[in-house]
Write a protein that holds these residues in place. Structure first.
Motif, mmCIF file in Angstrom:
data_model
loop_
_atom_site.group_PDB
_atom_site.id
_atom_site.type_symbol
_atom_site.label_atom_id
_atom_site.label_comp_id
_atom_site.label_asym_id
_atom_site.label_seq_id
_atom_site.Cartn_x
_atom_site.Cartn_y
_atom_site.Cartn_z
ATOM 1 N N SER A 148 0.806 -1.223 0.000
ATOM 2 C CA SER A 148 0.000 0.000 0.000
ATOM 3 C C SER A 148 0.836 1.269 0.000
ATOM 4 N N GLY A 149 2.122 1.159 0.331
ATOM 5 C CA GLY A 149 2.977 2.325 0.454
ATOM 6 C C GLY A 149 2.974 2.948 1.832
ATOM 7 N N LEU A 150 2.224 2.379 2.764
ATOM 8 C CA LEU A 150 2.151 2.916 4.121
ATOM 9 C C LEU A 150 3.446 2.686 4.897
ATOM 10 N N ALA A 151 3.648 3.531 5.891
ATOM 11 C CA ALA A 151 4.793 3.376 6.787
ATOM 12 C C ALA A 151 4.701 2.053 7.542
ATOM 13 N N ALA A 152 5.859 1.576 7.991
ATOM 14 C CA ALA A 152 5.905 0.316 8.726
ATOM 15 C C ALA A 152 5.259 0.428 10.099
ATOM 16 N N GLU A 153 5.391 1.593 10.747
ATOM 17 C CA GLU A 153 4.922 1.756 12.115
ATOM 18 C C GLU A 153 4.054 3.005 12.240
ATOM 19 N N SER A 154 3.323 3.079 13.333
ATOM 20 C CA SER A 154 2.559 4.286 13.660
ATOM 21 C C SER A 154 3.515 5.332 14.262
ATOM 22 N N PRO A 155 3.095 6.586 14.344
ATOM 23 C CA PRO A 155 3.972 7.608 14.943
ATOM 24 C C PRO A 155 4.335 7.266 16.389
ATOM 25 N N ALA A 156 5.477 7.806 16.836
ATOM 26 C CA ALA A 156 5.942 7.574 18.213
ATOM 27 C C ALA A 156 4.915 8.092 19.222
ATOM 28 N N PRO A 157 4.901 7.492 20.424
ATOM 29 C CA PRO A 157 5.805 6.458 20.934
ATOM 30 C C PRO A 157 5.457 5.070 20.396
ATOM 31 N N TRP A 158 6.450 4.167 20.427
ATOM 32 C CA TRP A 158 6.310 2.838 19.853
ATOM 33 C C TRP A 158 5.046 2.151 20.361
ATOM 34 N N TRP A 159 4.214 1.740 19.411
ATOM 35 C CA TRP A 159 2.883 1.234 19.745
ATOM 36 C C TRP A 159 2.900 -0.090 20.489
ATOM 37 N N GLU A 160 3.917 -0.909 20.335
ATOM 38 C CA GLU A 160 3.914 -2.230 20.955
ATOM 39 C C GLU A 160 4.173 -2.176 22.467
ATOM 40 N N ARG A 161 4.726 -1.053 22.944
ATOM 41 C CA ARG A 161 5.097 -0.997 24.360
ATOM 42 C C ARG A 161 4.444 0.187 25.059
ATOM 43 N N THR A 162 3.364 0.707 24.465
ATOM 44 C CA THR A 162 2.610 1.809 25.072
ATOM 45 C C THR A 162 1.123 1.516 24.965
ATOM 46 N N PRO A 163 0.311 2.110 25.813
ATOM 47 C CA PRO A 163 -1.133 1.818 25.794
ATOM 48 C C PRO A 163 -1.785 2.205 24.479
ATOM 49 N N GLY A 164 -2.690 1.352 23.996
ATOM 50 C CA GLY A 164 -3.423 1.661 22.782
ATOM 51 C C GLY A 164 -4.300 2.888 22.917
ATOM 52 N N SER A 165 -4.607 3.293 24.150
ATOM 53 C CA SER A 165 -5.429 4.489 24.373
ATOM 54 C C SER A 165 -4.742 5.754 23.858
ATOM 55 N N LEU A 166 -3.431 5.696 23.617
ATOM 56 C CA LEU A 166 -2.727 6.838 23.045
ATOM 57 C C LEU A 166 -3.071 7.047 21.572
ATOM 58 N N ARG A 167 -3.702 6.040 20.953
ATOM 59 C CA ARG A 167 -4.040 6.094 19.532
ATOM 60 C C ARG A 167 -5.499 5.717 19.334
ATOM 61 N N PRO A 168 -6.431 6.537 19.823
ATOM 62 C CA PRO A 168 -7.847 6.158 19.770
ATOM 63 C C PRO A 168 -8.452 6.216 18.371
ATOM 64 N N GLU A 169 -7.886 7.019 17.470
ATOM 65 C CA GLU A 169 -8.461 7.197 16.142
ATOM 66 C C GLU A 169 -7.499 6.694 15.068
ATOM 67 N N LEU A 170 -8.047 6.414 13.880
ATOM 68 C CA LEU A 170 -7.194 5.984 12.784
ATOM 69 C C LEU A 170 -6.151 7.041 12.446
ATOM 70 N N SER A 171 -6.508 8.291 12.571
ATOM 71 C CA SER A 171 -5.552 9.364 12.294
ATOM 72 C C SER A 171 -4.366 9.316 13.247
ATOM 73 N N ASP A 172 -4.582 8.824 14.468
ATOM 74 C CA ASP A 172 -3.481 8.690 15.430
ATOM 75 C C ASP A 172 -2.547 7.544 15.043
ATOM 76 N N VAL A 173 -3.103 6.543 14.380
ATOM 77 C CA VAL A 173 -2.322 5.394 13.936
ATOM 78 C C VAL A 173 -1.517 5.740 12.690
ATOM 79 N N LEU A 174 -2.122 6.544 11.807
ATOM 80 C CA LEU A 174 -1.499 6.818 10.516
ATOM 81 C C LEU A 174 -0.552 8.015 10.547
ATOM 82 N N GLY A 175 -0.842 9.003 11.372
ATOM 83 C CA GLY A 175 -0.026 10.214 11.389
ATOM 84 C C GLY A 175 -0.356 11.136 10.230
#
Length: 461
Positions: A113-140
């Motif tokens: 798709s051409g999308l980035a490998a990861e969501s914007p910082a902080p690293w999503w695997e070691r931080t609460p998902g509540s920091l990224r409640p919307e798709l825009s938070d995941v995509l940047g």
């Protein structure tokens, strides 16, 4: 002593146990569990642990990380098979305004798709998902790094979008849809979004000391479709059988075969190591065999699933450490051990029940120019075409019911094979995507492109 076809020989079981013992010891991990599937059922389970007397069994949950993506891909393929969407549809058609909507659903599945490998910082695997409640938070703000469809670039946010797509079209949370449409029908009762006892704890092992550090356990929330799930070797063994053979309650064998088919252009490094990506499945060439499956990792856990459809053998490996053995390599080794020590018995040859004379007439040698080929009529009703010797283009062909046949793989995939007859109904030649195959090399009685020299074959004067 004789064993049933399902049982493994003691020597094979010893080799499997030795392989995981080496992986656990040299990889320095608290525990490692593994399972092997053959002939549609689990035939071996093994475990190694640093705690005496408490080896985990096939019902202990481990976090499986990106193997979750394969489950999400199954949900998307179900929507396609029901006619709810087309894989060539742009995401924008169903989820407008994401900023990544020009990518198609197929491109998201194949990580093109051409999308980035990861969501914007902080690293999503070691931080609460509540920091990224919307798709825009995941995509940047700038989610696209490459033109859509041009290259394979693994993307965790891409599978977040696919999970959101499932929720939009099903009108229910991703986890609920997964449980209802995949986990329950396949009997995967120990696979869940949240850990359920008994489950392993996730650990980090110090790189220079034999010491442990507990890893935090985070709910990934929006990122869940990319890596949330917990599962067991028992459940993943059953999932492997489904991926190899299909199950009409979930996905047909044809659709799971499509998942296992390369769908992404290979990077130079991928060509070198023989790897590719299908629709939610990784594809590798190891030890001379084709393996499909997926690897997974989240802080505290590593997971690997490898399936050799040709050998009808699969393996699952789960570890509760952030780093350690390459579990995908260990899983591939377990498949190899069984496949080499106890090769799959071929099905007994059986003749055709019935064959049309017009079809039987196609069988035998054919020539494309001076290249010799053989066309065979198979017991499964297909035709197979391949060179009489050496390398060359090979394919099977499916009967279209009107005297023509369609290629199923390789160079001739989708191409039409058409037997051409003379006015007296005798067989003249085969037309295969404009290639003329004749009974003799450059048969002067057939319409060979460019014609045939009227003086025919000759020696050197």
């Amino acid at each position: 002593m004789t064993t049933s076809p399902e049982e493994l020989l003691p020597s094979t079981e010893r080799a499997l146990l030795h392989r995981i013992a080496v992986a656990q010891a040299e990889g320095r991990v608290p525990s490692l569990v593994a399972a092997v599937v053959r002939g549609g059922r689990t035939v071996w389970h093994g475990a190694r642990t640093s705690v005496d007397g408490s080896a985990p069994d096939e019902n202990v949950q481990y976090r499986i990380g990106s193997i979750t993506k394969t489950f999400t891909a199954v949900l998307v393929l179900r929507l396609r098979d029901e006619g709810v969407l087309d894989l060539d549809d742009p995401l924008e058609k169903y989820l407008p305004g994401t900023g990544a909507g020009e990518a198609t659903i197929a491109e998201l599945l194949a990580h093109t798709s051409g999308l980035a490998a990861e969501s914007p910082a902080p690293w999503w695997e070691r931080t609460p998902g509540s920091l990224r409640p919307e798709l825009s938070d995941v995509l940047g703000e700038s989610p696209l790094l490459h033109p859509a469809g041009r290259r394979h670039h693994y993307s965790n946010p891409g599978y977040t979008l696919l999970g959101a797509l499932v929720e939009e079209l099903r009108g229910a949370p991703w986890e609920e849809v997964l449980r209802r449409e995949v986990l329950e029908p396949l009997g995967l009762h120990r696979t869940s979004a949240q850990p359920q006892a008994p489950h392993a704890d996730g650990w980090a092992v110090h790189p220079w000391a034999d010491a442990l550090l507990p890893e935090p356990l985070e709910d990934l929330d929006r990122m869940a479709p990319a890596g949330q799930l917990w599962s067991t070797t028992g459940d993943l063994a059953r999932f492997a059988v489904f991926l190899a053979h299909g199950d009409d309650r979930v996905l047909s064998a044809e659709s799971t075969r499509e998942m296992r088919t390369p769908a992404a252009p290979a990077e130079a490094a991928d060509v070198a190591d023989g790897s590719a990506y299908g629709l939610g499945l990784q594809i590798q060439h190891r030890h001379g065999r084709l393996l499909v499956g997926h690897s997974g990792s989240l802080p505290g856990f590593l997971a690997g699933l490898a399936i050799s459809v040709a050998d009808d053998v699969a393996a699952v490996v789960l570890v509760n450490a952030t780093s350690g053995p390459m579990v995908s390599v260990v899983a591939a080794d377990l498949v190899r051990i069984v496949a080499e020590a106890e090769p799959r018995m071929p099905e007994p040859w059986r003749p055709l029940g019935e064959v049309e004379p017009s079809v039987l007439e196609l069988a035998g040698p054919w020539y494309w120019g001076t290249h010799a080929f053989a066309l065979r009529v198979r017991a499964d009703g297909l035709l197979s075409l391949g060179p009489l010797s050496g390398p060359g283009r090979r394919a099977r062909f499916r009967d279209n019911g009107d005297g023509t046949w369609t290629g199923l793989e390789g160079y001739y995939a989708g191409e039409l094979l058409r037997p051409v007859r003379r006015p007296d109904r005798s067989l003249s030649h085969l037309d295969l995507g404009s290639f003329v195959f004749t009974r003799q090399p450059y048969d002067e009685e057939a319409p060979v492109p460019g014609g045939v020299d009227p003086d025919g074959w000759r020696g050197i004067e």
